[in-house]
Design a protein around this motif. Sequence first.
Motif, mmCIF file in Angstrom:
data_model
loop_
_atom_site.group_PDB
_atom_site.id
_atom_site.type_symbol
_atom_site.label_atom_id
_atom_site.label_comp_id
_atom_site.label_asym_id
_atom_site.label_seq_id
_atom_site.Cartn_x
_atom_site.Cartn_y
_atom_site.Cartn_z
ATOM 1 N N GLY A 24 0.733 -1.164 -0.007
ATOM 2 C CA GLY A 24 0.178 -0.055 -0.156
ATOM 3 C C GLY A 24 0.768 1.419 -0.011
ATOM 4 O O GLY A 24 0.041 2.372 0.277
ATOM 5 N N ARG A 25 2.192 1.294 -0.162
ATOM 6 C CA ARG A 25 2.950 2.215 -0.322
ATOM 7 C C ARG A 25 3.703 2.313 -1.626
ATOM 8 O O ARG A 25 4.014 1.349 -2.293
ATOM 9 C CB ARG A 25 4.103 2.353 0.859
ATOM 10 N N TYR A 26 3.891 3.546 -2.049
ATOM 11 C CA TYR A 26 4.522 3.810 -3.411
ATOM 12 C C TYR A 26 5.643 4.346 -3.127
ATOM 13 O O TYR A 26 5.981 5.458 -2.501
ATOM 14 C CB TYR A 26 3.542 4.787 -4.117
ATOM 15 N N LEU A 27 6.913 3.923 -3.919
ATOM 16 C CA LEU A 27 8.218 4.697 -4.072
ATOM 17 C C LEU A 27 8.234 5.830 -4.902
ATOM 18 O O LEU A 27 7.758 5.732 -6.081
ATOM 19 C CB LEU A 27 9.236 3.680 -4.546
ATOM 20 N N LEU A 28 8.608 6.938 -4.199
ATOM 21 C CA LEU A 28 8.646 8.285 -4.647
ATOM 22 C C LEU A 28 9.802 8.813 -4.769
ATOM 23 O O LEU A 28 10.603 8.578 -3.496
ATOM 24 C CB LEU A 28 7.664 9.280 -4.425
ATOM 25 N N VAL A 29 10.493 9.602 -5.742
ATOM 26 C CA VAL A 29 11.797 10.455 -5.413
ATOM 27 C C VAL A 29 11.192 11.780 -5.507
ATOM 28 O O VAL A 29 10.411 12.364 -6.213
ATOM 29 C CB VAL A 29 12.661 9.938 -6.469
ATOM 30 N N GLY A 111 19.667 8.372 -5.748
ATOM 31 C CA GLY A 111 20.849 8.068 -6.647
ATOM 32 C C GLY A 111 20.402 9.191 -7.816
ATOM 33 O O GLY A 111 19.372 9.489 -7.994
ATOM 34 N N ASP A 112 21.683 9.308 -8.872
ATOM 35 C CA ASP A 112 21.443 10.105 -9.856
ATOM 36 C C ASP A 112 20.979 11.446 -9.801
ATOM 37 O O ASP A 112 21.478 12.227 -8.809
ATOM 38 C CB ASP A 112 20.568 9.355 -10.910
ATOM 39 N N ASP A 113 19.536 11.797 -10.374
ATOM 40 C CA ASP A 113 19.207 13.091 -9.679
ATOM 41 C C ASP A 113 18.036 13.276 -9.074
ATOM 42 O O ASP A 113 17.333 14.197 -8.999
ATOM 43 C CB ASP A 113 18.741 13.694 -11.363
ATOM 44 N N ALA A 114 18.080 12.243 -8.112
ATOM 45 C CA ALA A 114 17.218 12.189 -6.962
ATOM 46 C C ALA A 114 17.670 12.839 -5.639
ATOM 47 O O ALA A 114 18.651 12.544 -5.368
ATOM 48 C CB ALA A 114 16.739 10.926 -6.722
ATOM 49 N N ALA A 115 16.756 13.990 -5.243
ATOM 50 C CA ALA A 115 17.320 14.726 -4.162
ATOM 51 C C ALA A 115 16.938 13.941 -2.635
ATOM 52 O O ALA A 115 17.558 14.149 -1.732
ATOM 53 C CB ALA A 115 16.671 15.998 -4.017
ATOM 54 N N GLY A 116 15.914 12.934 -2.985
ATOM 55 C CA GLY A 116 15.644 12.036 -1.852
ATOM 56 C C GLY A 116 14.592 11.042 -2.282
ATOM 57 O O GLY A 116 14.089 10.930 -3.635
ATOM 58 N N ILE A 117 14.356 10.035 -1.333
ATOM 59 C CA ILE A 117 13.487 8.822 -1.691
ATOM 60 C C ILE A 117 12.718 8.539 -0.515
ATOM 61 O O ILE A 117 13.433 8.537 0.711
ATOM 62 C CB ILE A 117 14.402 7.837 -2.173
ATOM 63 N N GLY A 118 11.542 7.789 -0.936
ATOM 64 C CA GLY A 118 10.722 7.370 0.381
ATOM 65 C C GLY A 118 9.518 6.595 -0.163
ATOM 66 O O GLY A 118 9.123 6.600 -1.458
ATOM 67 N N TRP A 119 9.048 6.037 0.693
ATOM 68 C CA TRP A 119 7.858 4.967 0.346
ATOM 69 C C TRP A 119 6.622 5.933 1.155
ATOM 70 O O TRP A 119 6.522 6.218 2.380
ATOM 71 C CB TRP A 119 7.905 3.811 1.149
ATOM 72 N N PHE A 120 5.563 6.123 0.294
ATOM 73 C CA PHE A 120 4.378 7.024 0.905
ATOM 74 C C PHE A 120 3.084 6.231 0.591
ATOM 75 O O PHE A 120 2.625 5.550 -0.496
ATOM 76 C CB PHE A 120 4.472 8.164 0.236
ATOM 77 N N THR A 121 2.303 6.314 1.513
ATOM 78 C CA THR A 121 0.741 5.964 1.166
ATOM 79 C C THR A 121 0.071 7.000 0.385
ATOM 80 O O THR A 121 0.563 8.181 0.021
ATOM 81 C CB THR A 121 0.087 5.664 2.482
ATOM 82 N N ALA A 122 -1.092 6.514 -0.211
ATOM 83 C CA ALA A 122 -1.869 7.633 -1.266
ATOM 84 C C ALA A 122 -2.231 8.822 -0.465
ATOM 85 O O ALA A 122 -1.896 9.859 -0.997
ATOM 86 C CB ALA A 122 -2.977 6.931 -1.653
ATOM 87 N N ALA A 123 -2.598 8.749 0.772
ATOM 88 C CA ALA A 123 -2.918 9.954 1.768
ATOM 89 C C ALA A 123 -1.693 10.837 1.792
ATOM 90 O O ALA A 123 -1.965 12.005 1.835
ATOM 91 C CB ALA A 123 -3.581 9.469 2.821
ATOM 92 N N GLU A 124 -0.532 10.117 1.847
ATOM 93 C CA GLU A 124 0.611 10.860 2.123
ATOM 94 C C GLU A 124 1.032 11.559 0.880
ATOM 95 O O GLU A 124 1.535 12.904 0.839
ATOM 96 C CB GLU A 124 1.830 10.038 2.730
ATOM 97 N N ILE A 125 0.924 10.976 -0.320
ATOM 98 C CA ILE A 125 1.303 11.346 -1.499
ATOM 99 C C ILE A 125 0.368 12.813 -1.865
ATOM 100 O O ILE A 125 0.842 13.645 -2.304
ATOM 101 C CB ILE A 125 1.196 10.224 -2.688
ATOM 102 N N PHE A 126 -0.900 12.653 -1.640
ATOM 103 C CA PHE A 126 -1.778 13.621 -2.088
ATOM 104 C C PHE A 126 -1.397 15.109 -1.270
ATOM 105 O O PHE A 126 -1.823 16.205 -1.383
ATOM 106 C CB PHE A 126 -3.200 13.318 -1.716
#
Length: 147
Positions: A24-29, A111-126
């Motif tokens: 239920g979490r999505y990986l975002l950079v 890595g690369d051009d990502a300043a950060g990374i994390g796993w987020f729920t839909a509610a957090e993403i919004f």
Amino acid sequence: MLAWFTNMTASPQLASSAILERDGRYLLVRRANPPSADMYAFPGGRAEDGETPAETAVREFLEETGIGARNPLLFETYDLPPRDSDGAGARHFFLSVFKVEADPDLVAVAGDDAAGIGWFTAAEIFNLPIPESVRECVEKLEALRSR
């Protein structure tokens, strides 16, 4: 005027991104560079010469997360017209978004051009600064999960 006309008639640049979901979490950079600098998005980027959209998604995912993705499945496409405010010289992109799989034991590292990374729920993403394409994909995925 000619520059605007030329920019509007040029073929869009090809780009791809990859969606990895776990429990239920999505990986975002968090993007470090334009377009969409300081916004959160699925790992992805521009195609290299001769790459298919799926190959671009897998390569960019590895470069930005350190995780090797597999089995890319086309999920959505977006024709993203130029925006003057993106800081990238108003480029036109055609974005292919893929769902991918990866070994669950692998840990993502920015890595690369990502300043950060994390796993987020839909509610957090919004509640994050995200491109509209990310919002639409997450909404669609959450609707599919609730069926």
